[in-house]
Design an enzyme around this catalytic site. Structure first.
Site, PDB file in Angstrom:
ATOM      1  N   PRO A   9       9.252 -12.804 -12.559  1.00  0.00           N
ATOM      2  CA  PRO A   9       7.967 -12.930 -13.234  1.00  0.00           C
ATOM      3  C   PRO A   9       6.994 -11.724 -13.477  1.00  0.00           C
ATOM      4  CG  PRO A   9       7.802 -14.094 -11.139  1.00  0.00           C
ATOM      5  CD  PRO A   9       9.550 -13.724 -11.463  1.00  0.00           C
ATOM      6  N   ASN A  10       6.287 -11.492 -14.438  1.00  0.00           N
ATOM      7  CA  ASN A  10       5.252 -10.324 -14.728  1.00  0.00           C
ATOM      8  C   ASN A  10       5.803  -9.119 -14.855  1.00  0.00           C
ATOM      9  OD1 ASN A  10       2.991 -12.338 -14.275  1.00  0.00           O
ATOM     10  ND2 ASN A  10       3.423 -12.376 -12.316  1.00  0.00           N
ATOM     11  N   ARG A  17       0.260  -4.013 -16.034  1.00  0.00           N
ATOM     12  CA  ARG A  17      -0.097  -4.578 -14.779  1.00  0.00           C
ATOM     13  C   ARG A  17      -0.408  -3.370 -13.672  1.00  0.00           C
ATOM     14  NH1 ARG A  17       4.583  -7.222 -11.276  1.00  0.00           N
ATOM     15  NH2 ARG A  17       3.013  -8.190 -10.153  1.00  0.00           N
ATOM     16  N   TYR A  22       2.343  -0.139  -9.756  1.00  0.00           N
ATOM     17  CA  TYR A  22       3.745  -0.305 -10.526  1.00  0.00           C
ATOM     18  C   TYR A  22       4.079   0.841 -11.224  1.00  0.00           C
ATOM     19  CZ  TYR A  22       3.565  -4.758  -8.507  1.00  0.00           C
ATOM     20  OH  TYR A  22       3.301  -5.778  -7.525  1.00  0.00           O
ATOM     21  N   ASN A  73      15.244  -7.779  -9.597  1.00  0.00           N
ATOM     22  CA  ASN A  73      13.807  -7.922  -9.015  1.00  0.00           C
ATOM     23  C   ASN A  73      13.414  -9.226  -8.981  1.00  0.00           C
ATOM     24  OD1 ASN A  73      11.481  -7.297  -8.217  1.00  0.00           O
ATOM     25  ND2 ASN A  73      10.937  -5.568  -9.154  1.00  0.00           N
ATOM     26  N   ALA A  76       7.673 -11.898  -7.598  1.00  0.00           N
ATOM     27  CA  ALA A  76       7.098 -12.649  -6.559  1.00  0.00           C
ATOM     28  C   ALA A  76       8.024 -13.915  -5.988  1.00  0.00           C
ATOM     29  CB  ALA A  76       5.743 -13.485  -7.338  1.00  0.00           C
ATOM     30  N   HIS A  79       9.321 -13.848  -2.255  1.00  0.00           N
ATOM     31  CA  HIS A  79       9.079 -14.350  -1.198  1.00  0.00           C
ATOM     32  C   HIS A  79       8.965 -15.683  -0.924  1.00  0.00           C
ATOM     33  CE1 HIS A  79       7.531 -10.281  -1.665  1.00  0.00           C
ATOM     34  NE2 HIS A  79       6.982 -10.193  -2.679  1.00  0.00           N
ATOM     35  N   ASP A  86      19.749 -18.940  -2.885  1.00  0.00           N
ATOM     36  CA  ASP A  86      21.077 -19.692  -2.736  1.00  0.00           C
ATOM     37  C   ASP A  86      21.856 -19.441  -4.103  1.00  0.00           C
ATOM     38  OD1 ASP A  86      20.171 -20.935  -0.298  1.00  0.00           O
ATOM     39  OD2 ASP A  86      19.851 -23.106  -1.406  1.00  0.00           O
ATOM     40  N   GLU A  97      18.985  -5.674  -4.830  1.00  0.00           N
ATOM     41  CA  GLU A  97      17.608  -5.965  -5.133  1.00  0.00           C
ATOM     42  C   GLU A  97      16.784  -4.873  -5.107  1.00  0.00           C
ATOM     43  OE1 GLU A  97      14.288  -7.999  -2.081  1.00  0.00           O
ATOM     44  OE2 GLU A  97      15.999  -6.781  -1.334  1.00  0.00           O
ATOM     45  N   HIS A  99      12.661  -3.375  -5.458  1.00  0.00           N
ATOM     46  CA  HIS A  99      11.299  -3.574  -5.591  1.00  0.00           C
ATOM     47  C   HIS A  99      10.590  -2.377  -6.023  1.00  0.00           C
ATOM     48  CE1 HIS A  99      11.477  -7.682  -4.141  1.00  0.00           C
ATOM     49  NE2 HIS A  99      12.099  -7.272  -3.393  1.00  0.00           N
ATOM     50  N   ILE A 100       9.556  -2.161  -6.890  1.00  0.00           N
ATOM     51  CA  ILE A 100       9.143  -0.971  -7.381  1.00  0.00           C
ATOM     52  C   ILE A 100       8.034  -0.438  -6.333  1.00  0.00           C
ATOM     53  CG2 ILE A 100       7.505  -0.064  -9.268  1.00  0.00           C
ATOM     54  CD1 ILE A 100       8.648  -2.431 -11.056  1.00  0.00           C
ATOM     55  N   SER A 101       7.371  -1.479  -5.845  1.00  0.00           N
ATOM     56  CA  SER A 101       6.530  -1.140  -4.636  1.00  0.00           C
ATOM     57  C   SER A 101       6.985  -1.274  -3.371  1.00  0.00           C
ATOM     58  CB  SER A 101       5.215  -1.895  -4.567  1.00  0.00           C
ATOM     59  OG  SER A 101       5.441  -3.104  -4.532  1.00  0.00           O
ATOM     60  N   ARG A 106       2.202  -3.774   2.197  1.00  0.00           N
ATOM     61  CA  ARG A 106       1.394  -4.382   1.365  1.00  0.00           C
ATOM     62  C   ARG A 106       0.727  -5.580   2.110  1.00  0.00           C
ATOM     63  NH1 ARG A 106       3.259  -5.251  -4.879  1.00  0.00           N
ATOM     64  NH2 ARG A 106       1.055  -5.639  -4.990  1.00  0.00           N
ATOM     65  N   ARG A 110       3.777 -10.543   1.627  1.00  0.00           N
ATOM     66  CA  ARG A 110       5.042  -9.880   0.755  1.00  0.00           C
ATOM     67  C   ARG A 110       5.979  -9.406   1.923  1.00  0.00           C
ATOM     68  NH1 ARG A 110       3.122  -9.262  -4.510  1.00  0.00           N
ATOM     69  NH2 ARG A 110       0.566  -8.984  -4.340  1.00  0.00           N
TER      70      ARG A 110
HETATM   71  C1  DQA Z   1       7.623  -6.629  -6.990  1.00  0.00           C
HETATM   72  C2  DQA Z   1       6.830  -6.911  -5.458  1.00  0.00           C
HETATM   73  C3  DQA Z   1       6.382  -8.139  -5.513  1.00  0.00           C
HETATM   74  O1  DQA Z   1       5.796  -8.439  -4.157  1.00  0.00           O
HETATM   75  C4  DQA Z   1       5.489  -8.539  -6.549  1.00  0.00           C
HETATM   76  O2  DQA Z   1       5.168  -9.918  -6.695  1.00  0.00           O
HETATM   77  C5  DQA Z   1       6.013  -8.108  -8.102  1.00  0.00           C
HETATM   78  C6  DQA Z   1       6.814  -6.999  -8.049  1.00  0.00           C
HETATM   79  C7  DQA Z   1       7.852  -5.018  -6.713  1.00  0.00           C
HETATM   80  O3  DQA Z   1       8.760  -4.733  -7.677  1.00  0.00           O
HETATM   81  O4  DQA Z   1       7.352  -4.317  -6.044  1.00  0.00           O
HETATM   82  O5  DQA Z   1       5.748  -8.854  -8.916  1.00  0.00           O
HETATM   83  O6  DQA Z   1       8.857  -7.241  -6.598  1.00  0.00           O
END
Ligand code: DQA
Length: 161
Positions: A9-10, A17, A22, A73, A76, A79, A86, A97, A99-101, A106, A110
Site C-alpha cells: 500500500p501507498n 509521498r 522515500y 515490499n 505498512a 508491521h 503465512d 524483502e 524497505h526503502i527507508s 523510525r 515500524r
Molecule cells: C516501507 C516502510 C513502512 O514502514 C511504510 O509503511 C511504507 C514503506 C519502506 O519501504 O520503507 O509504506 O515499507
C-alpha cells in the site's frame, strides 16, 4: 527464471509521498530499471502493486508453481500482516524483502516486522536503490539454483549411462 515484484500500500504514491523519506523516484521508474536488469540477467520480471492485503496474499499464492522468486515490499502491512507472512511461508520461494527507508530508525511501531522471519533476506534503508540491490541478490540466488539443477542433471545422466 521468473521473478515477481510485489509492492504494498501507498507505494503507488512514490515520487509524491514524503520525498524526504522515500525519495523522488516514481514506482514506474524503479520498475523500468528492475526490468532492464532482469533482461540483462536472464530474468523475466513481473510487477504487481496493491493497496489491499487480500490481493497481496492472492498474488503471493499465484507465484506458487509460476515464479522462481519474489521481491516484496509489503509497506505498512510489514508491521501487521500475519496473512502475508503465512502466504510467503506457504509458497516457500526465495523471497527478498525490501524497505526503502531504514525502518529500524523510525517510529517504534515500524520495528515490529511480521514478514522478515519468513524471507530469505532483507534490504533496508538504501532508498529506491534497494530494489536494484534486491535484483542483484536475486540474480545470485537464481544462479545458485541453476548450478544445483545442472549438477543434479549431470549426476542423473552419469547414473543412467
Ligand atoms: C516501507 C516502510 C513502512 O514502514 C511504510 O509503511 C511504507 C514503506 C519502506 O519501504 O520503507 O509504506 O515499507
Amino acid at each position: 527464471m521468473k521473478i515477481v515484484v510485489i509492492q504494498g500500500p501507498n507505494l503507488n504514491m512514490l515520487g509524491i509521498r514524503e520525498q524526504q523519506i522515500y525519495g523522488s523516484m516514481k514506482l514506474e521508474q524503479i520498475h523500468a530499471q528492475m526490468k532492464d536488469f532482469g533482461a540483462q540477467n536472464e530474468m523475466e520480471v513481473e510487477f504487481f502493486q496493491s493497496n489491499l492485503e487480500g490481493e497481496i496474499v492472492d498474488k503471493i499464492q499465484e507465484c506458487y508453481g509460476d515464479a522462481n522468486g519474489i521481491i516484496i515490499n509489503p509497506a505498512a502491512y510489514t508491521h501487521t500482516s500475519i496473512a502475508i507472512r503465512d502466504a510467503i511461508s506457504a509458497v516457500n520461494l526465495p523471497t527478498i524483502e525490501v524497505h526503502i527507508s531504514n525502518v529500524h530508525r523510525r517510529e517504534e511501531f515500524r520495528k515490529q516486522n511480521m514478514v522478515a522471519p519468513v524471507c530469505s533476506s532483507s534490504i533496508v534503508g538504501f532508498g529506491p536503490f534497494g530494489y536494484h540491490l534486491a535484483m542483484v541478490g536475486m540474480a545470485q540466488i537464481m544462479n545458485e539454483i541453476k548450478a544445483v539443477q545442472e549438477m543434479q542433471k549431470q549426476s542423473q545422466a552419469t547414473q543412467e549411462n
